[in-house]
Design an enzyme around this catalytic site. Structure first.
Site, short mmCIF file in Angstrom:
data_model
loop_
_atom_site.label_atom_id
_atom_site.label_comp_id
_atom_site.label_asym_id
_atom_site.label_seq_id
_atom_site.Cartn_x
_atom_site.Cartn_y
_atom_site.Cartn_z
N LYS A 74 5.86 -110.06 -10.59
CA LYS A 74 6.59 -111.26 -10.18
C LYS A 74 8.10 -111.00 -10.21
CE LYS A 74 2.79 -114.17 -11.61
NZ LYS A 74 2.12 -114.96 -12.64
N GLN A 77 3.72 -117.39 -18.37
CA GLN A 77 2.49 -116.67 -18.02
C GLN A 77 1.32 -117.15 -18.90
OE1 GLN A 77 2.16 -114.49 -15.41
NE2 GLN A 77 -0.02 -114.42 -15.87
N ASP A 123 5.12 -123.02 -10.92
CA ASP A 123 3.68 -122.75 -10.98
C ASP A 123 2.88 -123.99 -10.56
OD1 ASP A 123 2.20 -120.53 -11.40
OD2 ASP A 123 2.03 -120.72 -13.57
#
Ligand code: NDP
Length: 303
Positions: free
Chosen positions: A55, A99, A122
């Site tokens: 990422k 994460q 997200d």
């Protein structure tokens, strides 16, 4: 039966990233702003380290700033929440990605809820999910967004199509179903208690499989010509010990019937990170009220 279109997620994500890089350059030129993505990783899970590194690498490749926060596995809830508060207040950070999964002693819901919804790239904050339910503009979660972009790229307008989503997780199944509904599809959400799933699937113009069960969807579940998006990632044993992946759909059988289908690997997977970058760019523009930069909200046309 003619061969199906194999939906190439690598090619599609390259096209999307090209569009994002151009928009990022334009944002810098017009407004002097560099979108910034902060990633937060707690613990030593090797797979999570690989995902986060990828990422960060993509963000930098596309001209964004990347801020990496690697925390030790013993990090307390308060320490993690304090970092999120700091990132929420930092104007150079436009997107925050924590994460998942987090170590067991940390409360995932509390952590997600602590992220400023304007920086929730997200798409998992309850406000982002609520906006999706309301059909309002939002930062939608990345894998579902990637599925919709692939579908629109291959089918064009999705209005009126019968879509069956297999799986109802908050991460994939539910947001995919809501995004399809927002595209005016007629949506059925199937799950582990669905009766005669094969018959339900045979009604679908579009199947999105997000189950996590190796090759569960068989060829005779698919209406001829239907479009099949396989989100599943299932490792299979291989004689050379290398990690190999297959999807939730039996590709050999399904590709004899489907009109278009994503492979695993190389289908939905590559779109997920590209969509995270779309969300970071979108968050940066939204936070400054910028509307004169062309954010690629769908896949740019093939050259
Ligand atoms: P979850 O385990 O959270 O959800 C699985 C869903 O499948 C549940 O809703 C479950 O139903 C349903 N299900 C389980 N068994 C059956 C069955 N026999 N028939 C019908 N439905 C069933 O998984 P996720 O949604 O997080 O992920 C799904 C897959 O997608 C996984 O393989 C994951 O690795 C992959 N994935 C891929 C990504 C990518 O970038 N390509 C990103 C995220 C996930 P119930 O609710 O009733 O239990």
């Amino acid at each position: 039966m003619t061969s199906p279109i194999i939906i190439d997620g690598k090619e599609a994500s390259a096209r999307l990233k090209d569009g994002i890089a151009k928009a990022v350059a334009d944002l810098k030129k017009r407004h002097g702003i560099t979108p910034g993505l902060a990633t937060v990783l707690v613990g030593d899970d090797p797979a999570s380290h690989v995902y986060v590194a990828s990422k960060q690498k993509t963000a930098v490749e596309l001209g964004m700033a990347s801020f990496q926060h690697d925390l030790k596995a013993e990090t307390t809830q308060d320490e993690l929440l304090a970092l999120i508060e700091k990132l929420n207040a930092d104007p150079s950070v436009n997107g925050i990605l924590v994460q998942m999964p987090l170590p067991k002693h940390l409360d995932q819901v509390r952590v997600i809820t602590a992220i400023d919804p304007a920086k929730d790239v997200d798409g998992l904050h309850p406000e982002s999910v609520g906006r999706l339910v309301a059909g309002a503009d939002t930062l939608a979660s990345c894998t579902p967004l990637g599925c919709i972009m692939l579908l629109k790229d291959v089918l064009g307008d999705l209005a009126g199509k019968n879509a069956v989503v297999i799986g109802r997780s908050i991460l994939v199944g539910k947001p995919v179903a809501l995004l399809l509904l927002n595209e005016n599809c007629t949506v059925t959400v199937a799950h582990s208690r669905t009766k005669d799933l094969a018959a339900v699937c045979r009604t679908a113009d579009i199947i999105v499989a997000a189950v996590g069960k190796l090759e569960m969807v068989r060829g005779d579940w698919i209406k001829p010509g239907a479009t099949v998006i396989d989100v599943g990632i299932n490792p299979i044993p291989s004689p050379d010990g290398k990690r190999r992946l297959r999807g939730d759909v039996n590709f050999a059988e399904a590709s004899a019937v489907a009109g278009a289908i994503t492979p695993v690997p190389g289908g939905v997977g590559p779109m997920t990170i590209a969509c995270l970058m779309v969300n970071t760019l979108k968050a940066a523009c939204n936070q400054r009220g910028i509307s004169d930069v062309a954010i690629p909200l769908s896949l740019p046309k093939k050259a």
